[in-house]
Design a protein around this motif. Structure first.
Motif, mmCIF file in Angstrom:
data_model
loop_
_atom_site.group_PDB
_atom_site.id
_atom_site.type_symbol
_atom_site.label_atom_id
_atom_site.label_comp_id
_atom_site.label_asym_id
_atom_site.label_seq_id
_atom_site.Cartn_x
_atom_site.Cartn_y
_atom_site.Cartn_z
ATOM 1 N N LEU A 1 0.794 -1.234 0.000
ATOM 2 C CA LEU A 1 0.000 0.000 0.000
ATOM 3 C C LEU A 1 0.827 1.286 0.000
ATOM 4 O O LEU A 1 0.550 2.181 -0.800
ATOM 5 C CB LEU A 1 -0.983 0.007 1.175
ATOM 6 C CG LEU A 1 -2.259 -0.787 0.970
ATOM 7 C CD1 LEU A 1 -3.130 -0.746 2.228
ATOM 8 C CD2 LEU A 1 -3.042 -0.287 -0.213
ATOM 9 N N PHE B 1 2.218 1.683 -3.478
ATOM 10 C CA PHE B 1 1.150 2.000 -4.424
ATOM 11 C C PHE B 1 0.786 3.481 -4.346
ATOM 12 O O PHE B 1 0.662 4.163 -5.359
ATOM 13 C CB PHE B 1 -0.095 1.143 -4.164
ATOM 14 C CG PHE B 1 -1.312 1.707 -4.816
ATOM 15 C CD1 PHE B 1 -1.517 1.553 -6.180
ATOM 16 C CD2 PHE B 1 -2.232 2.442 -4.089
ATOM 17 C CE1 PHE B 1 -2.620 2.112 -6.797
ATOM 18 C CE2 PHE B 1 -3.332 2.998 -4.694
ATOM 19 C CZ PHE B 1 -3.529 2.831 -6.055
ATOM 20 N N ARG B 2 0.609 3.977 -3.117
ATOM 21 C CA ARG B 2 0.230 5.393 -2.946
ATOM 22 C C ARG B 2 1.279 6.327 -3.553
ATOM 23 O O ARG B 2 0.943 7.340 -4.164
ATOM 24 C CB ARG B 2 0.027 5.703 -1.470
ATOM 25 C CG ARG B 2 -1.200 5.074 -0.886
ATOM 26 C CD ARG B 2 -1.405 5.519 0.563
ATOM 27 N NE ARG B 2 -2.442 4.735 1.183
ATOM 28 C CZ ARG B 2 -2.232 3.806 2.105
ATOM 29 N NH1 ARG B 2 -1.010 3.543 2.529
ATOM 30 N NH2 ARG B 2 -3.237 3.124 2.611
ATOM 31 N N ILE C 1 0.900 6.126 -7.433
ATOM 32 C CA ILE C 1 -0.297 6.803 -7.942
ATOM 33 C C ILE C 1 -0.141 8.317 -7.814
ATOM 34 O O ILE C 1 -0.576 9.076 -8.686
ATOM 35 C CB ILE C 1 -1.589 6.275 -7.265
ATOM 36 C CG1 ILE C 1 -2.812 6.557 -8.129
ATOM 37 C CG2 ILE C 1 -1.803 6.852 -5.902
ATOM 38 C CD1 ILE C 1 -3.034 5.597 -9.232
ATOM 39 N N LYS C 2 0.524 8.767 -6.757
ATOM 40 C CA LYS C 2 0.783 10.204 -6.587
ATOM 41 C C LYS C 2 1.702 10.713 -7.699
ATOM 42 O O LYS C 2 1.465 11.776 -8.283
ATOM 43 C CB LYS C 2 1.415 10.452 -5.215
ATOM 44 C CG LYS C 2 1.748 11.892 -4.941
ATOM 45 C CD LYS C 2 2.386 12.025 -3.560
ATOM 46 C CE LYS C 2 2.880 13.416 -3.303
ATOM 47 N NZ LYS C 2 3.572 13.518 -2.011
ATOM 48 N N CYS D 1 -7.735 9.001 -9.833
ATOM 49 C CA CYS D 1 -6.700 8.478 -8.928
ATOM 50 C C CYS D 1 -7.264 8.216 -7.542
ATOM 51 O O CYS D 1 -6.917 7.210 -6.907
ATOM 52 C CB CYS D 1 -5.516 9.431 -8.873
ATOM 53 S SG CYS D 1 -4.473 9.354 -10.349
ATOM 54 N N GLU D 2 -8.131 9.099 -7.061
ATOM 55 C CA GLU D 2 -8.758 8.862 -5.760
ATOM 56 C C GLU D 2 -9.619 7.603 -5.802
ATOM 57 O O GLU D 2 -9.601 6.800 -4.869
ATOM 58 C CB GLU D 2 -9.600 10.075 -5.347
ATOM 59 C CG GLU D 2 -8.767 11.266 -4.949
ATOM 60 C CD GLU D 2 -9.602 12.515 -4.678
ATOM 61 O OE1 GLU D 2 -10.827 12.526 -4.971
ATOM 62 O OE2 GLU D 2 -9.026 13.494 -4.179
ATOM 63 N N THR E 1 -7.416 4.496 -5.932
ATOM 64 C CA THR E 1 -6.846 4.284 -4.604
ATOM 65 C C THR E 1 -7.867 3.632 -3.685
ATOM 66 O O THR E 1 -7.556 2.676 -2.964
ATOM 67 C CB THR E 1 -6.334 5.607 -4.016
ATOM 68 O OG1 THR E 1 -5.309 6.121 -4.875
ATOM 69 C CG2 THR E 1 -5.784 5.420 -2.611
ATOM 70 N N ARG E 2 -9.099 4.110 -3.702
ATOM 71 C CA ARG E 2 -10.158 3.518 -2.880
ATOM 72 C C ARG E 2 -10.417 2.066 -3.283
ATOM 73 O O ARG E 2 -10.600 1.200 -2.430
ATOM 74 C CB ARG E 2 -11.439 4.344 -2.989
ATOM 75 C CG ARG E 2 -11.295 5.729 -2.341
ATOM 76 C CD ARG E 2 -12.547 6.590 -2.483
ATOM 77 N NE ARG E 2 -13.620 5.977 -1.739
ATOM 78 C CZ ARG E 2 -14.817 5.665 -2.255
ATOM 79 N NH1 ARG E 2 -15.081 5.915 -3.513
ATOM 80 N NH2 ARG E 2 -15.737 5.108 -1.511
ATOM 81 N N ILE F 1 -8.233 -0.028 -4.701
ATOM 82 C CA ILE F 1 -7.093 -0.839 -4.270
ATOM 83 C C ILE F 1 -7.139 -1.077 -2.767
ATOM 84 O O ILE F 1 -6.893 -2.195 -2.293
ATOM 85 C CB ILE F 1 -5.761 -0.173 -4.694
ATOM 86 C CG1 ILE F 1 -5.646 -0.146 -6.217
ATOM 87 C CG2 ILE F 1 -4.570 -0.855 -4.045
ATOM 88 C CD1 ILE F 1 -5.688 -1.507 -6.876
ATOM 89 N N GLU F 2 -7.462 -0.053 -1.996
ATOM 90 C CA GLU F 2 -7.534 -0.226 -0.547
ATOM 91 C C GLU F 2 -8.672 -1.181 -0.175
ATOM 92 O O GLU F 2 -8.542 -1.970 0.753
ATOM 93 C CB GLU F 2 -7.667 1.120 0.150
ATOM 94 C CG GLU F 2 -6.373 1.910 0.066
ATOM 95 C CD GLU F 2 -6.407 3.236 0.796
ATOM 96 O OE1 GLU F 2 -7.472 3.626 1.326
ATOM 97 O OE2 GLU F 2 -5.351 3.900 0.831
#
Length: 95
Positions: A35, A38-39, A42-43, A64-65, A68-69, A71-72
C-alpha cells in the motif's frame, strides 16, 4: 462508451486462470506494490498527468482517488478472506 461490443464489458487483461481465481491477481498486486508503495506510484502518476497542459486535471484527480479507494478495498478483502500474511506472488485461491 455506447456502441462498444458487449465483450468490452468483460475482463480483457485477465487470463482464464485469473478469471477463475481473481484473488491470485490481487495477491500478486500487493506482493509487487504494498500500500505505501502503491500510494507513492499513484501520486507520481497524478503529478505527471496534471503537469500536462492538455490533461483534464479534475478527472485525473478523481480517477486516482477512485483507483486508490478500489485498491484499498481489495486490500481489505484480501486480508479478510485470506489472512494478513499470505501475500505471495502467484499463490492460488484456496478454500
Amino acid at each position: 462508451m455506447k456502441g462498444l461490443p458487449e465483450w468490452h464489458q468483460q475482463p480483457l487483461a485477465l487470463t482464464e486462470e485469473e478469471i477463475a481465481a481473481p484473488m491470485t491477481v490481487i495477491n500478486d498486486f500487493f506482493y509487487s506494490y504494498p500500500l505505501p508503495e502503491f500510494r507513492e506510484h499513484i501520486k507520481t502518476l497524478l503529478l505527471m498527468a496534471c503537469s500536462d497542459q492538455d490533461c483534464n486535471a479534475a478527472f485525473n484527480i478523481i480517477f486516482c482517488e477512485d483507483v486508490t479507494r478500489l485498491i484499498e478495498s481489495c486490500y481489505l478483502l484480501k486480508n479478510e478472506d485470506h489472512g494478513k500474511n499470505n501475500i505471495t506472488r502467484g499463490e492460488s485461491l484456496k478454500h
